[in-house]
Design an enzyme around this catalytic site. Structure first.
Site, PDB file in Angstrom:
ATOM      1  N   ASP A   5      43.557 -21.375  64.973  1.00 36.90           N
ATOM      2  CA  ASP A   5      42.953 -19.986  64.296  1.00 36.90           C
ATOM      3  C   ASP A   5      41.801 -20.243  63.337  1.00 36.90           C
ATOM      4  O   ASP A   5      41.491 -21.380  62.996  1.00 36.90           O
ATOM      5  CB  ASP A   5      43.974 -19.288  63.678  1.00 36.90           C
ATOM      6  CG  ASP A   5      43.655 -17.706  63.320  1.00 36.90           C
ATOM      7  OD1 ASP A   5      42.752 -17.209  63.844  1.00 36.90           O
ATOM      8  OD2 ASP A   5      44.306 -17.118  62.226  1.00 36.90           O
ATOM      9  N   GLN A  29      51.010 -10.390  67.350  1.00 34.69           N
ATOM     10  CA  GLN A  29      50.113 -11.544  68.046  1.00 34.69           C
ATOM     11  C   GLN A  29      51.204 -12.646  68.530  1.00 34.69           C
ATOM     12  O   GLN A  29      51.332 -13.093  69.625  1.00 34.69           O
ATOM     13  CB  GLN A  29      49.209 -12.135  67.092  1.00 34.69           C
ATOM     14  CG  GLN A  29      48.345 -13.354  67.622  1.00 34.69           C
ATOM     15  CD  GLN A  29      47.636 -13.049  68.649  1.00 34.69           C
ATOM     16  OE1 GLN A  29      46.522 -11.980  68.418  1.00 34.69           O
ATOM     17  NE2 GLN A  29      47.615 -13.637  69.749  1.00 34.69           N
ATOM     18  N   ARG A  49      48.651  -9.110  74.464  1.00 35.75           N
ATOM     19  CA  ARG A  49      48.723  -8.145  73.358  1.00 35.75           C
ATOM     20  C   ARG A  49      49.324  -6.631  74.008  1.00 35.75           C
ATOM     21  O   ARG A  49      49.982  -5.951  73.116  1.00 35.75           O
ATOM     22  CB  ARG A  49      47.323  -8.004  72.366  1.00 35.75           C
ATOM     23  CG  ARG A  49      47.276  -9.453  71.582  1.00 35.75           C
ATOM     24  CD  ARG A  49      48.226  -9.752  70.685  1.00 35.75           C
ATOM     25  NE  ARG A  49      48.488  -8.429  69.797  1.00 35.75           N
ATOM     26  CZ  ARG A  49      47.466  -8.379  68.655  1.00 35.75           C
ATOM     27  NH1 ARG A  49      46.628  -9.091  68.560  1.00 35.75           N
ATOM     28  NH2 ARG A  49      47.588  -7.353  67.821  1.00 35.75           N
ATOM     29  N   ARG A  63      47.130  -2.205  59.450  1.00 35.03           N
ATOM     30  CA  ARG A  63      46.401  -3.626  59.269  1.00 35.03           C
ATOM     31  C   ARG A  63      46.048  -3.662  57.806  1.00 35.03           C
ATOM     32  O   ARG A  63      45.123  -2.817  57.397  1.00 35.03           O
ATOM     33  CB  ARG A  63      45.213  -3.793  60.386  1.00 35.03           C
ATOM     34  CG  ARG A  63      44.529  -5.031  59.935  1.00 35.03           C
ATOM     35  CD  ARG A  63      43.639  -5.506  60.953  1.00 35.03           C
ATOM     36  NE  ARG A  63      44.405  -6.223  62.120  1.00 35.03           N
ATOM     37  CZ  ARG A  63      43.803  -7.066  62.793  1.00 35.03           C
ATOM     38  NH1 ARG A  63      42.536  -7.373  62.998  1.00 35.03           N
ATOM     39  NH2 ARG A  63      44.489  -7.607  63.890  1.00 35.03           N
ATOM     40  N   CYS A  97      44.241 -16.931  68.921  1.00 37.17           N
ATOM     41  CA  CYS A  97      44.443 -15.534  68.901  1.00 37.17           C
ATOM     42  C   CYS A  97      43.223 -14.569  69.010  1.00 37.17           C
ATOM     43  O   CYS A  97      43.224 -13.660  69.256  1.00 37.17           O
ATOM     44  CB  CYS A  97      45.200 -15.096  67.567  1.00 37.17           C
ATOM     45  SG  CYS A  97      44.136 -15.566  66.258  1.00 37.17           S
ATOM     46  N   HIS A 136      51.338 -11.717  61.436  1.00 33.26           N
ATOM     47  CA  HIS A 136      50.831 -11.089  62.370  1.00 33.26           C
ATOM     48  C   HIS A 136      51.926 -11.178  63.670  1.00 33.26           C
ATOM     49  O   HIS A 136      51.475 -11.715  64.624  1.00 33.26           O
ATOM     50  CB  HIS A 136      49.350 -11.724  63.024  1.00 33.26           C
ATOM     51  CG  HIS A 136      48.768 -10.928  63.772  1.00 33.26           C
ATOM     52  ND1 HIS A 136      48.878  -9.571  64.356  1.00 33.26           N
ATOM     53  CD2 HIS A 136      47.397 -11.357  64.537  1.00 33.26           C
ATOM     54  CE1 HIS A 136      47.850  -9.196  64.803  1.00 33.26           C
ATOM     55  NE2 HIS A 136      46.816 -10.273  65.019  1.00 33.26           N
TER      56      HIS A 136
HETATM   57  N1  NVA Z   1      43.744 -15.280  60.536  1.00 33.79           N
HETATM   58  C1  NVA Z   1      42.915 -14.326  61.084  1.00 33.79           C
HETATM   59  C2  NVA Z   1      43.564 -13.619  62.465  1.00 33.79           C
HETATM   60  C3  NVA Z   1      42.532 -12.755  63.076  1.00 33.79           C
HETATM   61  C4  NVA Z   1      43.346 -12.133  64.204  1.00 33.79           C
HETATM   62  C5  NVA Z   1      42.572 -13.173  59.947  1.00 33.79           C
HETATM   63  O1  NVA Z   1      43.483 -12.973  59.349  1.00 33.79           O
HETATM   64  O2  NVA Z   1      41.273 -13.206  59.799  1.00 33.79           O
HETATM   65  N1   CP Z   2      43.981 -10.972  67.573  1.00 30.11           N
HETATM   66  C1   CP Z   2      43.668 -10.003  66.994  1.00 30.11           C
HETATM   67  O1   CP Z   2      44.414  -9.545  66.157  1.00 30.11           O
HETATM   68  O2   CP Z   2      42.470  -9.692  67.102  1.00 30.11           O
HETATM   69  P1   CP Z   2      41.783  -8.523  66.333  1.00 30.11           P
HETATM   70  O3   CP Z   2      41.355  -9.034  64.898  1.00 30.11           O
HETATM   71  O4   CP Z   2      40.661  -8.236  67.087  1.00 30.11           O
HETATM   72  O5   CP Z   2      42.649  -7.309  66.332  1.00 30.11           O
END
Ligand code: NVA
Ligand code: CP
Length: 313
Positions: free
Chosen positions: A228, A138, A298, A108, A269, A135
């Site tokens: 989101d 997801q 997931r 990540r 998500c 993502h």
């Molecule tokens: N768009 C959000 C998704 C988190 C799972 C982020 O990148 O923070």
């Molecule tokens: N939806 C998702 O990726 O959640 P986290 O940021 O908790 O991993």
């Protein structure tokens, strides 16, 4: 198919065709239906997976960790700050070392380029666990959830309300167009998807993508309503201007949902910021909200991805 000797990565679903995405979703459904029986298959027996995090995570961290464990493998969790990476060791060195120990590297990252660099130097599959752009893990869980609720993906109308440059939206749109869904995204003008991305999507599959300003128009015929956060991880400095651009018009609330005409499901998500992109009553509405099923999925889709990339070796 994953060819022996050549690592297949999952950085974006743009690199996967509809058949491959469908195969992963189909297998995820089987992992879900036969969770305990399939654990005995030990698809990842003797294998270890590096899970690297530059940003916080609950669902991705837990679902990937449990997925590896239930497939008979061993997850190793690394926070960037605990690695020499945090002190400036180059990605290309870190990855060439880790890929000599582990059978796959999932990460990540703040910048998508980091994943591209990882894939360039890794001798094992690299899996995107979220970047600023995509993502994919997801989106796979999202389409399993849509399939379960709507019985199909092709032809389903999905409205995304919010940031049209969002990583979760990008992957939802890519997989959606490939699988034949009708995507409609409602965003303020300066947060609409880049025209180049829309153009690429138009050639990506049999689905459609439509961009609108008005969220009421987007939800009207939607069978899936998705949102989101307005401020993603790494965008904290833009918080004020973003909230000003999105609120109150783009919040998914009871008033906006009064414009729906179809039997819709609500998706997110997670994590959600109640009172910003969605209200508490919408997310807690058990008639429509499927956010926790989505989160559960997931796990099943993570297994299907791992089995797809590593199971055949
Ligand atoms: N768009 C959000 C998704 C988190 C799972 C982020 O990148 O923070
Ligand atoms: N939806 C998702 O990726 O959640 P986290 O940021 O908790 O991993």
């Amino acid at each position: 198919m994953v060819l022996k000797g050549l690592p297949r990565h999952l950085l974006s679903l743009m690199d996967y065709n509809a058949k491959e995405i469908e195969e992963i979703i189909r297998n995820a459904k089987l992992f879900k239906e036969k969770r305990r029986e399939r654990a005995a298959e030990n698809v990842l027996k003797g294998k270890s997976i590096a899970l690297i995090f530059e940003k916080p995570s609950t669902r991705t961290r837990a679902s990937m960790g449990v997925a590896v464990y239930e497939l008979g493998g061993q997850p190793f969790f690394y926070n960037k700050t605990e690695l020499q990476l945090g002190r400036g060791e180059p990605i290309k060195d870190t990855v060439r070392v880790l890929s000599r120990y582990h059978d796959a590297i999932a990460a990540r990252v703040l910048k998508h380029e980091t994943l591209i660099e990882m894939a360039k130097y890794s001798s094992v599959p690299v899996i995107n666990m979220l970047s600023n752009l995509y993502h994919p893990l997801q989106a796979l869980a999202d389409y399993l959830t849509i399939l379960e609720h709507k019985g199909k993906i092709k032809g389903v109308t999905i409205a995304f309300i919010g940031d049209g440059k969002d990583n979760v939206f990008n992957s939802l749109a890519i997989a959606g167009v490939k699988l034949g869904a009708k995507i409609i995204v409602a965003s303020p003008p300066s947060y609409q998807p880049d025209p180049g991305f829309i153009e690429d999507l138009k050639n990506a599959g049999s689905g459609t993508i439509t961009v609108v300003d008005d969220p009421r128009k987007a939800v009207k015929n939607a069978e899936v309503i998705y949102t989101d956060v307005f401020v993603s991880m790494g965008q904290e400095e833009e918080r004020e201007e973003r909230l000003k651009a999105f609120l109150p018009e783009y919040q998914v609330n009871r008033q906006l949902l009064s414009y729906t005409t179809k039997d819709y499901i609500f998706m997110h998500c997670l994590p959600a910021f109640r009172g910003q992109e969605v209200t508490d009553e919408v997310i807690e509405d058990v008639e429509h909200s499927v956010v926790f099923e989505q989160a559960e999925n997931r796990l099943h889709t993570a297994k299907a991805v791992l089995a797809y990339l590593l199971g055949g070796e």
